[in-house]
Write an enzyme that holds these catalytic residues in place. Structure first.
Site, PDB file in Angstrom:
ATOM      1  N   ASP A 290       0.144  -7.985   1.448  1.00  0.00           N
ATOM      2  CA  ASP A 290       0.408  -6.552   1.449  1.00  0.00           C
ATOM      3  C   ASP A 290       1.909  -6.277   1.440  1.00  0.00           C
ATOM      4  O   ASP A 290       2.431  -5.489   2.246  1.00  0.00           O
ATOM      5  CB  ASP A 290      -0.254  -5.877   2.658  1.00  0.00           C
TER       6      ASP A 290
ATOM      7  N   GLY B 156      -7.874 -25.406  -2.380  1.00  0.00           N
ATOM      8  CA  GLY B 156      -9.240 -25.723  -2.775  1.00  0.00           C
ATOM      9  C   GLY B 156     -10.122 -26.128  -1.619  1.00  0.00           C
ATOM     10  O   GLY B 156     -11.049 -26.924  -1.797  1.00  0.00           O
TER      11      GLY B 156
ATOM     12  N   GLY C 221     -13.392 -23.648   4.839  1.00  0.00           N
ATOM     13  CA  GLY C 221     -13.534 -24.171   6.200  1.00  0.00           C
ATOM     14  C   GLY C 221     -13.883 -23.103   7.199  1.00  0.00           C
ATOM     15  O   GLY C 221     -14.156 -21.948   6.848  1.00  0.00           O
TER      16      GLY C 221
ATOM     17  N   HIS D 168       0.813  -1.215   0.000  1.00  0.00           N
ATOM     18  CA  HIS D 168       0.000   0.000   0.000  1.00  0.00           C
ATOM     19  C   HIS D 168       0.852   1.273   0.000  1.00  0.00           C
ATOM     20  O   HIS D 168       0.339   2.359  -0.277  1.00  0.00           O
ATOM     21  CB  HIS D 168      -0.957   0.009   1.203  1.00  0.00           C
TER      22      HIS D 168
ATOM     23  N   GLY E 128       3.824   6.177   8.317  1.00  0.00           N
ATOM     24  CA  GLY E 128       5.145   6.369   7.733  1.00  0.00           C
ATOM     25  C   GLY E 128       6.087   5.237   8.066  1.00  0.00           C
ATOM     26  O   GLY E 128       7.090   5.026   7.394  1.00  0.00           O
ATOM     27  N   ASN E 129       5.763   4.484   9.134  1.00  0.00           N
ATOM     28  CA  ASN E 129       6.557   3.314   9.495  1.00  0.00           C
ATOM     29  C   ASN E 129       6.251   2.107   8.614  1.00  0.00           C
ATOM     30  O   ASN E 129       6.992   1.121   8.626  1.00  0.00           O
ATOM     31  CB  ASN E 129       6.313   2.905  10.947  1.00  0.00           C
ATOM     32  N   SER E 130       5.137   2.158   7.881  1.00  0.00           N
ATOM     33  CA  SER E 130       4.751   1.019   7.050  1.00  0.00           C
ATOM     34  C   SER E 130       5.868   0.664   6.083  1.00  0.00           C
ATOM     35  O   SER E 130       6.421   1.528   5.404  1.00  0.00           O
ATOM     36  CB  SER E 130       3.477   1.347   6.264  1.00  0.00           C
TER      37      SER E 130
ATOM     38  N   ALA F  34       0.898  -2.356   9.862  1.00  0.00           N
ATOM     39  CA  ALA F  34      -0.313  -1.636  10.265  1.00  0.00           C
ATOM     40  C   ALA F  34      -0.290  -1.393  11.764  1.00  0.00           C
ATOM     41  O   ALA F  34       0.504  -1.990  12.502  1.00  0.00           O
ATOM     42  CB  ALA F  34      -1.563  -2.426   9.872  1.00  0.00           C
ATOM     43  N   ILE F  35      -1.185  -0.501  12.200  1.00  0.00           N
ATOM     44  CA  ILE F  35      -1.369  -0.244  13.622  1.00  0.00           C
ATOM     45  C   ILE F  35      -2.858  -0.270  13.934  1.00  0.00           C
ATOM     46  O   ILE F  35      -3.700  -0.100  13.045  1.00  0.00           O
ATOM     47  CB  ILE F  35      -0.781   1.118  14.049  1.00  0.00           C
TER      48      ILE F  35
END
Length: 567
Positions: free
Chosen positions: A235, A369, A372, A205, A310-312, A329-330
């Protein structure tokens, strides 16, 4: 050590010398000290057996209990094994001693206990003890963490009236020509160099939709970068620095993220809020936690090290200077750090690097495939499990490797490759962290019996063929591109469920009728005017009709939407 004594001398004459020697040797606490104490015991003029046991009590405060045991075992204080009778006899003689001697010995015991208790607390005595810090580790790892700046062109409406749905409908949701302007949108993030030739891993992202990507190293060198590979599910994205002339960049080695334990110290390094490279410290708070909105992986390392916007894409580093995760993320109520941050495990990064080395431009994960659910307490009891755990199979695609290996509805997968499976997210992560073409060993519980299943990991097949077709004419789906549902299409679009058949919207032309009624990529066209749609051919025939009104049934995720439209 030797203490010279005279049999006629009093024991109290030698006690000060004895305790001075003990204090000198106390901090050593070695086996040699144990036998030294035994030598002291043998040479003291112990006139009564009670004094012998008093001596042992004093030694108990000078050394650890384990050492006292060795003193008793190695000394000749008692020529025969110590029995309850001999202890009683010694204590009886001890109480017959003079009151003054008993008081003095008690005072010595108390002073020894007091001094021994305070010995564990001390003030730093050297510069080295005062200067304990993460500085050497930070100097080692920060050169491999980079800042990423992106920019992309966006169209902006000049007049606010066109933000109103009433006016925008005259232009079919598109931007009115001559009433827009182009502007540059900037974004920032972080990344980690994972190979000497300048291969950088970051969050997808961070660079999504970017027209230009600029990477700035800690030594202020700047490079343009190109996207090599992306993984929407995890991601993650892989970049390659341009004009590197052979590379020789600082990089971080990857650590096995399965070794991560709750309580391990970690450092989070990145560029929060664009203030520059920043280092924060914390511990691993949890593993295998779900991060809302951070891809479909569902398996993250959680940390309380401060992670902010900004840490991402930055690095989560262990105390040995290795990369254990990519900050992703946070969890926050106001956009700031609340002590709950998530990082993609390094084992997923390892798989991504392998795919990039093979020259792939898009990450493809193995296909099982299987559909569950989580195992609840009631289900665990009914299936004979000790506790709720595993991935409960609801259905298996007939063409899948799992179905061919005999896995069927009602089976519970409790481990993959020897790693325990706690829930469906853990199962999907373990499969995603493997490579296509490898083998997976699954432990399956079926009707109370456990068996091991080995199967080949394959790419999701495109069966049936997608046959992508653009819908035209006067109908609700005009402008939408439809395709037959297949495992490959499901993987590509990231559909939350795994439909066996049907028609899915893969693309919607801006400003088209399909866009105006709200169709989006990923929608499943379930029925048109009551007719169930199985493939693209049936959908095209149904939309070619000219009824007085339209009834369109759409499945979006786990919801079903019915639209009534005029003809």
């Amino acid at each position: 050590m030797r203490i010279k004594t005279d049999k006629k001398s009093n024991l109290l004459t030698n006690l000060p010398s004895f305790f001075t020697t003990c204090n000198t040797l106390r901090d050593k606490r070695t086996e040699k000290f144990s036998f030294c104490m035994a030598g002291v015991a043998n040479r003291l003029p112990l006139l009564y057996e009670g004094w012998r046991f008093l001596f042992l009590a004093v030694v108990a405060q000078l050394v650890e209990p384990s050492v006292v045991v060795r003193v008793v075992a190695s000394s000749s204080l008692v020529d025969r094994p110590i029995t309850p009778f001999s202890k009683a006899r010694g204590m009886l003689i001890l109480f017959r001693m003079r009151r003054t001697s008993l008081f003095l010995c008690f005072f010595l015991l108390c002073s020894t206990v007091s001094s021994n208790g305070w010995a564990e607390v001390f003030v730093p005595q050297s510069r080295e003890q005062i200067r304990l810090s993460f500085a050497p580790l930070v100097k080692k790892v920060t050169p491999a963490v980079v800042n990423i700046y992106t920019q992309k062109k966006v169209q902006q409406r000049v007049s606010p009236f066109f933000n109103d749905p009433f006016f925008s409908q005259f232009f079919g949701g598109a931007l009115a020509p001559g009433l827009t302007r182009e502007r540059m949108e900037h974004a920032l993030g972080s990344g980690v160099i994972v190979r000497e030739d300048g291969l950088v891993v970051t969050s997808r992202h961070v660079i999504a939709g970017a027209d230009e990507i600029r990477v700035v190293l800690s030594d202020r060198r700047e490079f343009d970068a190109e996207v090599v590979l992306t993984d929407d599910k995890a991601d993650l994205a892989v970049l390659r620095l341009e004009s590197t002339k052979g590379g020789n960049f600082p990089f971080l080695d990857l650590r096995d993220s399965d070794d991560a334990e709750i309580g391990d110290l970690v450092l989070a390094i990145g560029n929060p809020f664009g203030v520059g490279q920043t280092v924060t410290s914390g511990i691993i708070s949890a593993v295998a936690h779900k991060a809302v909105g951070a891809g479909d992986l569902g398996y993250f390392i959680q940390t309380d090290a401060a992670i902010n916007p900004g840490n991402s894409g930055g690095a989560l580093v262990t105390m040995d200077g290795k990369l254990i995760g990519i900050n992703a993320a946070i969890f926050s109520r106001d956009g700031g750090n609340m002590g709950i941050g998530f990082a993609v495990p390094s084992n997923m990064v390892r798989v991504l690097m392998g795919a990039a080395k093979q020259g792939k431009s898009r990450m493809m994960h193995p296909w099982m495939g299987l559909d569950g659910q989580e195992v609840s307490q009631d289900i665990a009891v009914s299936l004979g499990l000790n506790r709720p755990m595993g991935f409960l199979v609801k259905s298996a695609h007939p063409s899948s490797p799992a179905a061919k290996a005999g896995i069927k509805a009602g089976d519970v997968i409790v481990s993959v490759g020897g790693k325990t499976i706690e829930d469906p997210e853990a199962f999907r992560y373990r499969i995603a962290a493997l490579s296509i073409g490898a083998k997976a060993e699954l432990e399956v519980v079926s009707r109370g019996k456990t068996r091991t299943v080995t199967l080949d990991l394959i790419a999701p097949p495109e069966d049936p063929s997608r046959r992508e077709t653009v819908v035209k004419g006067r109908n609700p789906a005009s402008g939408a591109t439809l395709a037959n549902v297949s495992p490959a299409v499901v993987e590509e679009l990231g559909l939350p469920s795994d439909p066996r058949e049907g028609v899915v919207v893969t693309e919607v032309k801006p400003g088209s009728v399909a866009a105006r009624i709200g169709l989006v990529p990923g929608d499943i066209v379930a029925a048109v005017n009551g007719q169930e749609i199985v493939n693209v051919r049936e959908a095209i025939n149904a939309f070619a009709a000219k009824p007085s009104h339209w009834k369109l049934t759409i499945r979006r995720g786990n919801h079903e939407i019915t639209m009534m439209l005029g003809g």
